[in-house]
Write a protein that holds these residues in place. Structure first.
Motif, PDB file in Angstrom:
ATOM      1  N   MET A  72     -12.193  -6.618  22.634  1.00  0.00           N
ATOM      2  CA  MET A  72     -11.377  -6.319  21.462  1.00  0.00           C
ATOM      3  C   MET A  72     -11.493  -7.462  20.464  1.00  0.00           C
ATOM      4  N   ILE A  73     -11.733  -7.077  19.226  1.00  0.00           N
ATOM      5  CA  ILE A  73     -11.914  -8.078  18.191  1.00  0.00           C
ATOM      6  C   ILE A  73     -10.621  -8.207  17.390  1.00  0.00           C
ATOM      7  N   PHE A  74     -10.134  -9.447  17.265  1.00  0.00           N
ATOM      8  CA  PHE A  74      -8.916  -9.698  16.502  1.00  0.00           C
ATOM      9  C   PHE A  74      -9.275 -10.218  15.107  1.00  0.00           C
ATOM     10  N   ASN A  75      -8.540  -9.743  14.115  1.00  0.00           N
ATOM     11  CA  ASN A  75      -8.733 -10.226  12.742  1.00  0.00           C
ATOM     12  C   ASN A  75      -7.757 -11.370  12.511  1.00  0.00           C
ATOM     13  N   PHE A  76      -8.293 -12.589  12.607  1.00  0.00           N
ATOM     14  CA  PHE A  76      -7.432 -13.753  12.451  1.00  0.00           C
ATOM     15  C   PHE A  76      -7.156 -14.093  10.977  1.00  0.00           C
ATOM     16  N   PHE A  77      -7.826 -13.392  10.079  1.00  0.00           N
ATOM     17  CA  PHE A  77      -7.676 -13.686   8.656  1.00  0.00           C
ATOM     18  C   PHE A  77      -6.877 -12.573   7.973  1.00  0.00           C
ATOM     19  N   LYS A  78      -5.703 -12.953   7.578  1.00  0.00           N
ATOM     20  CA  LYS A  78      -4.837 -11.976   6.946  1.00  0.00           C
ATOM     21  C   LYS A  78      -5.428 -11.581   5.590  1.00  0.00           C
ATOM     22  N   SER A  79      -5.510 -10.314   5.334  1.00  0.00           N
ATOM     23  CA  SER A  79      -6.050  -9.851   4.049  1.00  0.00           C
ATOM     24  C   SER A  79      -5.084 -10.188   2.926  1.00  0.00           C
ATOM     25  N   LYS A  80      -5.622 -10.267   1.705  1.00  0.00           N
ATOM     26  CA  LYS A  80      -4.795 -10.556   0.544  1.00  0.00           C
ATOM     27  C   LYS A  80      -3.830  -9.419   0.265  1.00  0.00           C
ATOM     28  N   ASN A  81      -2.728  -9.761  -0.398  1.00  0.00           N
ATOM     29  CA  ASN A  81      -1.796  -8.721  -0.830  1.00  0.00           C
ATOM     30  C   ASN A  81      -2.474  -7.824  -1.864  1.00  0.00           C
ATOM     31  N   ASN A  82      -1.969  -6.595  -1.952  1.00  0.00           N
ATOM     32  CA  ASN A  82      -2.578  -5.646  -2.884  1.00  0.00           C
ATOM     33  C   ASN A  82      -2.520  -6.120  -4.334  1.00  0.00           C
ATOM     34  N   TRP A  83      -1.469  -6.859  -4.704  1.00  0.00           N
ATOM     35  CA  TRP A  83      -1.370  -7.317  -6.083  1.00  0.00           C
ATOM     36  C   TRP A  83      -2.420  -8.390  -6.402  1.00  0.00           C
ATOM     37  N   GLN A  84      -3.108  -8.889  -5.325  1.00  0.00           N
ATOM     38  CA  GLN A  84      -4.184  -9.862  -5.497  1.00  0.00           C
ATOM     39  C   GLN A  84      -5.564  -9.230  -5.376  1.00  0.00           C
ATOM     40  N   HIS A  85      -5.590  -7.910  -5.161  1.00  0.00           N
ATOM     41  CA  HIS A  85      -6.862  -7.214  -4.920  1.00  0.00           C
ATOM     42  C   HIS A  85      -7.775  -7.308  -6.139  1.00  0.00           C
ATOM     43  N   LYS A  86      -9.083  -7.372  -5.898  1.00  0.00           N
ATOM     44  CA  LYS A  86     -10.023  -7.494  -7.013  1.00  0.00           C
ATOM     45  C   LYS A  86     -10.100  -6.206  -7.833  1.00  0.00           C
ATOM     46  N   ASP A  87      -9.706  -5.085  -7.232  1.00  0.00           N
ATOM     47  CA  ASP A  87      -9.699  -3.803  -7.961  1.00  0.00           C
ATOM     48  C   ASP A  87      -8.410  -3.702  -8.782  1.00  0.00           C
ATOM     49  N   SER A  88      -8.550  -3.607 -10.094  1.00  0.00           N
ATOM     50  CA  SER A  88      -7.370  -3.578 -10.972  1.00  0.00           C
ATOM     51  C   SER A  88      -6.487  -2.359 -10.712  1.00  0.00           C
ATOM     52  N   ASN A  89      -7.080  -1.243 -10.319  1.00  0.00           N
ATOM     53  CA  ASN A  89      -6.292  -0.038 -10.030  1.00  0.00           C
ATOM     54  C   ASN A  89      -5.359  -0.251  -8.844  1.00  0.00           C
ATOM     55  N   ILE A  90      -5.847  -0.981  -7.865  1.00  0.00           N
ATOM     56  CA  ILE A  90      -5.012  -1.279  -6.695  1.00  0.00           C
ATOM     57  C   ILE A  90      -3.901  -2.244  -7.082  1.00  0.00           C
ATOM     58  N   ARG A  91      -4.227  -3.202  -7.958  1.00  0.00           N
ATOM     59  CA  ARG A  91      -3.188  -4.128  -8.429  1.00  0.00           C
ATOM     60  C   ARG A  91      -2.102  -3.359  -9.200  1.00  0.00           C
ATOM     61  N   ILE A  92      -2.530  -2.403  -9.985  1.00  0.00           N
ATOM     62  CA  ILE A  92      -1.552  -1.605 -10.744  1.00  0.00           C
ATOM     63  C   ILE A  92      -0.676  -0.797  -9.789  1.00  0.00           C
ATOM     64  N   SER A  93      -1.271  -0.241  -8.760  1.00  0.00           N
ATOM     65  CA  SER A  93      -0.491   0.503  -7.759  1.00  0.00           C
ATOM     66  C   SER A  93       0.516  -0.407  -7.081  1.00  0.00           C
ATOM     67  N   ALA A  94       0.099  -1.634  -6.804  1.00  0.00           N
ATOM     68  CA  ALA A  94       1.012  -2.586  -6.175  1.00  0.00           C
ATOM     69  C   ALA A  94       2.172  -2.919  -7.098  1.00  0.00           C
ATOM     70  N   ILE A  95       1.875  -3.026  -8.368  1.00  0.00           N
ATOM     71  CA  ILE A  95       2.931  -3.300  -9.359  1.00  0.00           C
ATOM     72  C   ILE A  95       3.939  -2.157  -9.373  1.00  0.00           C
ATOM     73  N   ASN A  96       3.432  -0.946  -9.383  1.00  0.00           N
ATOM     74  CA  ASN A  96       4.308   0.224  -9.486  1.00  0.00           C
ATOM     75  C   ASN A  96       5.062   0.529  -8.197  1.00  0.00           C
ATOM     76  N   ASP A  97       4.421   0.289  -7.043  1.00  0.00           N
ATOM     77  CA  ASP A  97       4.986   0.781  -5.787  1.00  0.00           C
ATOM     78  C   ASP A  97       5.477  -0.301  -4.831  1.00  0.00           C
ATOM     79  N   GLU A  98       5.000  -1.531  -4.986  1.00  0.00           N
ATOM     80  CA  GLU A  98       5.314  -2.552  -3.988  1.00  0.00           C
ATOM     81  C   GLU A  98       6.188  -3.686  -4.533  1.00  0.00           C
ATOM     82  N   LEU A  99       5.847  -4.211  -5.668  1.00  0.00           N
ATOM     83  CA  LEU A  99       6.602  -5.337  -6.220  1.00  0.00           C
ATOM     84  C   LEU A  99       7.930  -4.853  -6.804  1.00  0.00           C
ATOM     85  N   LYS A 100       8.981  -5.579  -6.460  1.00  0.00           N
ATOM     86  CA  LYS A 100      10.331  -5.196  -6.884  1.00  0.00           C
ATOM     87  C   LYS A 100      10.901  -6.243  -7.846  1.00  0.00           C
TER      88      LYS A 100
END
Length: 268
Positions: free
Chosen positions: A1-29
């Protein structure tokens, strides 16, 4: 079993601007202090203008729109924010400002315009679209300091057919309102008989002021003629009485001498 020791970036830090916009609308309060810090950081630093616009729409705050319209580093974002402000001031937005907030904003806007080479474009837009008479008067009193006064008065009379506004303009102590030609033009644009009467009262006063020097000169000439004629008065008692009356008339006329030209005053 392979463990991912590197936590992925938050969506608001994603390189895709559409994902950042989704994070703004749905995740950040906005209610969350940490999220709010992130939101404002993205508003000022994100590379994508659509991301910044999404933040402004999420905040949906007049103050945020104004701050972005004058301070955001991206012109497209400044323009978008300015458009939102225009919609609010013209009553075409979900945000509605009470009169007290409008007055406070006018003060801020006037100070900002003064610092930015007297840029009055937003003030002009607001004045063009404002319908509340109290606010129109306050806007007029600010804008008249930056305009050709006679032309601005005539334009306002023509476009703002509101009795309170027109009456306020006529109450101002401006030399331009002593121009018979301007007052005649204003009379044609008067919204009702009361406003027209105010203009006619001013016109009558001006006509009286124009006639006053002529009347005073004629009166003084008559007094002088009567004084000269006293030398032929055979009765000394009558001479004293007549001269006393003429002296009183002359003293009464002295208070009005200011309306005469310098040459006429020196003559007497």
């Amino acid at each position: 079993m392979i463990f991912n020791f590197f936590k992925s970036k938050n969506n608001w830090q994603h390189k895709d601007s559409n994902i950042r916009i989704s994070a703004i609308n749905d995740e950040l309060k906005i209610e969350n202090t940490d999220d709010k810090t992130i939101i404002f950081s993205m508003l000022n630093n994100d590379d994508n203008e659509l991301v910044r616009r999404a933040i402004l729409l999420k905040l949906n705050s007049f103050d945020a729109y104004f701050e972005a319209s004058v301070g955001n580093s991206k012109k497209a974002v400044r323009d978008f924010a300015l458009n939102q402000i225009q919609l609010i001031l013209s009553g075409k937005h979900t945000i509605s400002l009470p009169l007290t907030e409008k007055i406070a904003f006018l003060k801020t806007l006037n100070e900002t315009a003064s610092k930015q080479s007297s840029d009055t474009s937003l003030l002009n837009y607001w004045f063009e679209h404002e319908v509340d008479s109290n606010m129109l008067i306050k806007l007029f009193d600010v804008l008249i300091q930056k305009k050709n006064i006679a032309q601005f008065i005539l334009q306002t009379f023509t476009k703002k057919q509101i009795a309170d506004v027109q009456s306020h303009l006529l109450s101002l102590d401006l030399k331009e309102l002593n121009d018979i030609s301007l007052l005649t033009k204003l009379n044609k644009k008067a919204v009702n008989d009361d406003v027209s009467q105010l203009i006619n009262d001013r016109l009558a006063l001006l006509a009286k002021q124009i006639e006053k020097p002529k009347k005073l000169l004629k009166q003084n000439q008559l007094i002088l003629s009567k004084l000269l004629a006293l030398k032929d008065q055979p009765s000394y008692g009558q001479y004293i009485t007549s001269k006393g009356n003429l002296d009183l008339q002359w003293q009464d006329s002295l208070s009005d001498m200011g309306c005469l030209s310098e040459d006429d005053r020196n003559y007497y």
